[in-house]
Design a protein around this motif. Structure first.
Motif, PDB file in Angstrom:
ATOM      1  N   LEU A  62     -13.687  -4.313   4.365  1.00 57.29           N
ATOM      2  CA  LEU A  62     -12.355  -4.356   3.754  1.00 57.29           C
ATOM      3  C   LEU A  62     -11.336  -3.612   4.620  1.00 57.29           C
ATOM      4  CD1 LEU A  62     -13.110  -3.757  -0.044  1.00 57.29           C
ATOM      5  CD2 LEU A  62     -12.421  -5.884   1.057  1.00 57.29           C
ATOM      6  N   THR A  63     -11.734  -2.485   5.173  1.00 63.34           N
ATOM      7  CA  THR A  63     -10.833  -1.725   6.039  1.00 63.34           C
ATOM      8  C   THR A  63     -10.514  -2.509   7.304  1.00 63.34           C
ATOM      9  OG1 THR A  63     -11.602   0.387   5.159  1.00 63.34           O
ATOM     10  CG2 THR A  63     -10.536   0.436   7.323  1.00 63.34           C
ATOM     11  N   VAL A  92      -3.212   2.788   8.564  1.00 64.60           N
ATOM     12  CA  VAL A  92      -3.877   1.943   7.587  1.00 64.60           C
ATOM     13  C   VAL A  92      -4.829   2.846   6.815  1.00 64.60           C
ATOM     14  CG1 VAL A  92      -5.326  -0.093   7.213  1.00 64.60           C
ATOM     15  CG2 VAL A  92      -3.739  -0.027   9.162  1.00 64.60           C
ATOM     16  N   LYS A 138      -4.677  -7.223   9.060  1.00 67.02           N
ATOM     17  CA  LYS A 138      -3.484  -7.635   8.310  1.00 67.02           C
ATOM     18  C   LYS A 138      -2.268  -6.816   8.728  1.00 67.02           C
ATOM     19  CE  LYS A 138      -1.866  -8.557   3.644  1.00 67.02           C
ATOM     20  NZ  LYS A 138      -2.197  -8.541   2.221  1.00 67.02           N
ATOM     21  N   LYS A 139      -2.444  -5.519   8.902  1.00 70.27           N
ATOM     22  CA  LYS A 139      -1.343  -4.644   9.334  1.00 70.27           C
ATOM     23  C   LYS A 139      -0.902  -5.015  10.741  1.00 70.27           C
ATOM     24  CE  LYS A 139       0.183  -0.828   7.762  1.00 70.27           C
ATOM     25  NZ  LYS A 139       1.250  -0.573   6.817  1.00 70.27           N
ATOM     26  N   GLN A 186     -10.434  -5.700   7.599  1.00 72.36           N
ATOM     27  CA  GLN A 186      -9.509  -6.750   7.181  1.00 72.36           C
ATOM     28  C   GLN A 186      -8.088  -6.194   7.014  1.00 72.36           C
ATOM     29  OE1 GLN A 186     -11.783  -7.944   3.720  1.00 72.36           O
ATOM     30  NE2 GLN A 186     -12.443  -9.835   4.724  1.00 72.36           N
ATOM     31  N   ARG A 187      -7.979  -5.009   6.426  1.00 73.65           N
ATOM     32  CA  ARG A 187      -6.654  -4.385   6.236  1.00 73.65           C
ATOM     33  C   ARG A 187      -6.006  -4.026   7.573  1.00 73.65           C
ATOM     34  NH1 ARG A 187      -9.040  -0.992   1.362  1.00 73.65           N
ATOM     35  NH2 ARG A 187      -8.430  -2.352  -0.346  1.00 73.65           N
TER      36      ARG A 187
END
Length: 180
Positions: free
Chosen positions: A169-170, A38, A176-177, A172-173
């Motif tokens: 934000l990271t 990510v 999500k991944k 959250q990413r």
């Protein structure tokens, strides 16, 4: 099968030994499944049957050091921990932007008391500590270039190198991944 995120400390994407491809290769060599990266800043998600997180952290860090010369640090959180952290919505109504960073600082030592400094930092507003994820959550004022928040210095002095910070934000990413 357990879903994990490895948050690697000290990754410099410009270093050829720290590319996502090489990092993923080490995780795959260790036998982990569904390995993915990510961003390019040391965030690797993977699946494993292992449940001893401390052992996983040690094995991964030893392999990163042996294979790529990366001595940084490895902090692991499970999907369930990170999902629960997101679900707490610790930054209601706030957005991450150029002048205001929403950050999560993960502590490796989950047993160490998470006491806040006596004097609040004028550049940082700590919104809380998530005990289950052993994570400080803060809003950092980055509007003045060259000024380092005292809170980050306090974290380093209090918790040493066994911490790593990610923007919200990271985080959250990463989740999500892991959902994919």
């Amino acid at each position: 099968m357990n879903r994990y995120a490895a948050l690697l400390r000290g990754i410099a994407p410009s270093n050829p030994n720290m590319s996502n491809e090489k990092l993923r290769g080490v995780f795959e060599m260790l036998g982990f499944e569904k390995v993915a990266s990510v961003l390019a800043s040391g965030n690797i998600v993977f699946h494993s049957t292992d449940t001893d997180v401390s052992d996983l952290e040690d094995r991964i860090q030893q392999a990163l050091n042996a294979e790529l010369g990366i001595a940084g640090g490895t902090i692991i959180r499970s999907y369930e921990e990170l999902r629960a952290l997101l679900d707490t919505d610790p930054f209601p109504g706030l957005t991450h932007g150029r002048g205001t960073y929403l950050v999560a600082t993960f502590l490796k030592n989950r047993k160490k008391a998470a006491e806040l400094p006596d004097q609040p930092d004028p550049l940082t507003r700590v919104v809380g500590f998530d005990k289950a994820c052993s994570t400080f959550l803060a809003v950092v004022d980055n509007s003045e270039p060259g000024k380092t928040p005292d809170f980050m210095t306090w974290l380093d002095k209090t918790h040493g190198k066994d911490i790593t910070t990610r923007t919200w934000l990271t985080v959250q990413r990463i989740v999500k991944k892991m959902d994919a």
